[in-house]
Design a protein around this motif. Structure first.
Motif, PDB file in Angstrom:
ATOM      1  N   LEU A 298       0.838  -1.213   0.000  1.00 11.32           N
ATOM      2  CA  LEU A 298       0.000   0.000   0.000  1.00 11.32           C
ATOM      3  C   LEU A 298       0.869   1.258   0.000  1.00 11.32           C
ATOM      4  O   LEU A 298       0.542   2.254  -0.658  1.00 11.32           O
ATOM      5  CB  LEU A 298      -0.944  -0.006   1.212  1.00 11.32           C
ATOM      6  CG  LEU A 298      -2.058  -1.053   1.161  1.00 11.32           C
ATOM      7  CD1 LEU A 298      -2.804  -1.114   2.492  1.00 11.32           C
ATOM      8  CD2 LEU A 298      -3.032  -0.757   0.020  1.00 11.32           C
ATOM      9  N   TYR A 299       1.995   1.194   0.703  1.00 15.94           N
ATOM     10  CA  TYR A 299       2.928   2.324   0.688  1.00 15.94           C
ATOM     11  C   TYR A 299       3.586   2.459  -0.678  1.00 15.94           C
ATOM     12  O   TYR A 299       3.668   3.556  -1.252  1.00 15.94           O
ATOM     13  CB  TYR A 299       3.992   2.134   1.777  1.00 15.94           C
ATOM     14  CG  TYR A 299       5.170   3.064   1.643  1.00 15.94           C
ATOM     15  CD1 TYR A 299       5.025   4.442   1.800  1.00 15.94           C
ATOM     16  CD2 TYR A 299       6.437   2.565   1.325  1.00 15.94           C
ATOM     17  CE1 TYR A 299       6.109   5.303   1.649  1.00 15.94           C
ATOM     18  CE2 TYR A 299       7.523   3.401   1.184  1.00 15.94           C
ATOM     19  CZ  TYR A 299       7.355   4.779   1.345  1.00 15.94           C
ATOM     20  OH  TYR A 299       8.424   5.623   1.191  1.00 15.94           O
ATOM     21  N   ALA A 300       4.029   1.332  -1.231  1.00 19.05           N
ATOM     22  CA  ALA A 300       4.761   1.348  -2.512  1.00 19.05           C
ATOM     23  C   ALA A 300       3.893   1.852  -3.667  1.00 19.05           C
ATOM     24  O   ALA A 300       4.408   2.462  -4.603  1.00 19.05           O
ATOM     25  CB  ALA A 300       5.291  -0.049  -2.829  1.00 19.05           C
ATOM     26  N   ILE A 301       2.585   1.604  -3.615  1.00 19.47           N
ATOM     27  CA  ILE A 301       1.707   2.051  -4.706  1.00 19.47           C
ATOM     28  C   ILE A 301       1.048   3.390  -4.392  1.00 19.47           C
ATOM     29  O   ILE A 301       0.129   3.827  -5.102  1.00 19.47           O
ATOM     30  CB  ILE A 301       0.644   0.987  -5.056  1.00 19.47           C
ATOM     31  CG1 ILE A 301      -0.292   0.719  -3.884  1.00 19.47           C
ATOM     32  CG2 ILE A 301       1.303  -0.305  -5.521  1.00 19.47           C
ATOM     33  CD1 ILE A 301      -1.419  -0.267  -4.189  1.00 19.47           C
ATOM     34  N   GLY A 302       1.504   4.041  -3.316  1.00 19.74           N
ATOM     35  CA  GLY A 302       1.047   5.399  -3.021  1.00 19.74           C
ATOM     36  C   GLY A 302      -0.276   5.516  -2.297  1.00 19.74           C
ATOM     37  O   GLY A 302      -0.856   6.607  -2.225  1.00 19.74           O
TER      38      GLY A 302
END
Length: 306
Positions: free
Chosen positions: A243-247
C-alpha cells in the motif's frame, strides 16, 4: 520412556523459536521442517523474517525443509502443507533422525500434530461471483455461519475471506472420504516470551528490516510482475508495504499500521496456541529468556521421560 515421532517448537513471532530449534536440531543431529505459511515463498525474505543465518550453528549448517518452495503470487494451502510436510518428515525419518517442526502458523502446526484429514478444495466460480461485491465485514459474517472454521485465521482481505468461505462450503456440501494422515506422537515445546519484551523486539526488528531494505524487496516483487493485490493477500508486511509502494499510504501510516498489526498478530498466535491446549494438546512452555543450553537440556529431559 516415551517414544516420540516428532518434536514441535512453537511460539509467537519474535520469541526466538527458530534459533532455539536450529540449536536443538544441531545438538540432536537432525533437520528442521518449517511451519511458516509465508516463508515458503522464494524472494519474500525480509518481509517474512526469513533469517536463514539462524540455520547455521557454530559454523555448521542445519538442514531445513519447506522454505523457498513456491513462487510469490501462488496461493499455497494447508492441504499442500500436509503433503509437503509428510514428504519432508519421511525423508528425515529415513535417515534415522527425529524431525523437528518449527513455526508460528497455528493452522499448519495443528494440521500435522492432530493429523487433520483434509482434501484439496477446487475453486467455485459460481460462489466467487456471488461473493464478489461483498465487503470484508460481510464476508466475515458469512464465514461465521459455518460450524467449523478450517481456515479462519488471518482473514484480513476480502480475497482470503472468499477462499475461506469456498473451503467451508465445499466441506459442508461434499461427501468426503477421509484421507489417511499418520497420528504422530509429538513432544510440543512452546517458547513463552514476556508481552512487553515481545513488543519491544517486534518494534526493534521492524525498524531493522526496514533499514535492511524491506521496502525495496516489495518494490522488486512488484517490478517482477506480482500484482499488488496478490502481495496484499499475504497480509502484514506485504499488505502495508505494498500500500505504501503504490502510493495508497504514507511512510508514517505504513510504519504505525504495520507495527500495530504485527503486535496484534503475535497476540492472535498466542490465542491459537492456548486454544490448542483447550483442544487437548500438551504444550510444555519454557521461557524465551532461558539460555539456549538450558532450553536444550529441558527438551532432552522430556525426551527421556522426565
Amino acid at each position: 520412556m516415551p517414544n516420540y515421532d516428532l518434536i514441535a517448537i512453537l511460539g509467537p513471532t519474535a520469541s526466538g523459536k527458530t534459533p532455539f530449534a536450529a540449536a536443538l536440531a544441531a545438538e540432536l543431529h537432525t533437520e528442521i521442517i518449517s511451519a511458516d505459511s509465508r516463508q515458503i515463498y522464494r524472494g519474500m525474505d525480509l518481509g517474512t523474517g526469513k533469517d536463514l543465518a539462524d540455520y547455521t550453528v557454530n559454523g555448521h549448517p542445519v538442514s531445513y525443509h519447506l522454505i523457498d518452495i513456491a513462487d510469490p503470487g501462488y496461493k499455497y494451502n494447508v492441504f499442500e502443507y500436509q503433503r509437503d510436510f509428510l514428504r519432508a518428515y519421511e525423508t528425515i525419518k529415513q535417515k534415522g533422525c527425529l524431525p523437528v517442526v518449527c513455526g508460528g502458523t497455528g493452522m499448519y502446526l495443528e494440521s500435522v500434530l492432530k493429523g487433520y484429514r483434509l482434501l484439496p478444495v477446487p475453486e467455485n466460480p459460481e460462489l466467487r461471483a456471488k461473493l464478489a461485491d461483498k465487503s470484508l465485514a460481510e464476508l466475515t459474517e458469512i464465514l461465521k455461519q459455518y460450524k467449523t472454521l478450517h481456515n479462519s485465521t488471518d482473514v484480513d482481505t476480502a480475497k482470503r475471506a472468499v477462499r475461506a468461505i469456498e473451503i467451508e462450503e465445499y466441506y459442508a456440501t461434499q461427501p468426503i472420504e477421509e484421507r489417511a494422515f499418520p497420528q504422530l506422537n509429538s513432544l510440543i515445546i512452546g517458547v513463552d516470551i514476556d508481552r512487553e519484551w515481545r513488543r519491544e523486539k517486534i518494534s526493534r526488528r521492524l525498524k531493522q528490516r526496514l533499514d535492511d531494505g524491506m521496502v525495496d524487496e516489495v518494490k522488486r516483487l512488484l517490478a517482477e510482475g506480482i500484482a499488488p493485490e496478490d502481495l496484499i493477500y499475504y497480509g502484514l508486511e506485504y499488505k502495508y508495504l505494498t500500500l505504501y509502494a503504490i502510493g495508497k499510504m504514507s511512510y508514517d501510516e505504513m510504519f504505525t499500521g504495520l507495527e500495530t498489526a504485527i503486535h496484534q498478530f503475535a497476540k492472535r498466535q498466542m490465542t491459537w496456541f492456548r486454544g490448542m491446549e483447550r483442544r487437548g494438546f500438551t504444550i510444555h512452555w519454557i521461557s524465551a529468556s532461558l539460555p539456549t543450553e538450558e532450553k536444550i537440556d529441558f527438551v532432552k529431559r522430556k525426551l527421556a521421560g522426565f
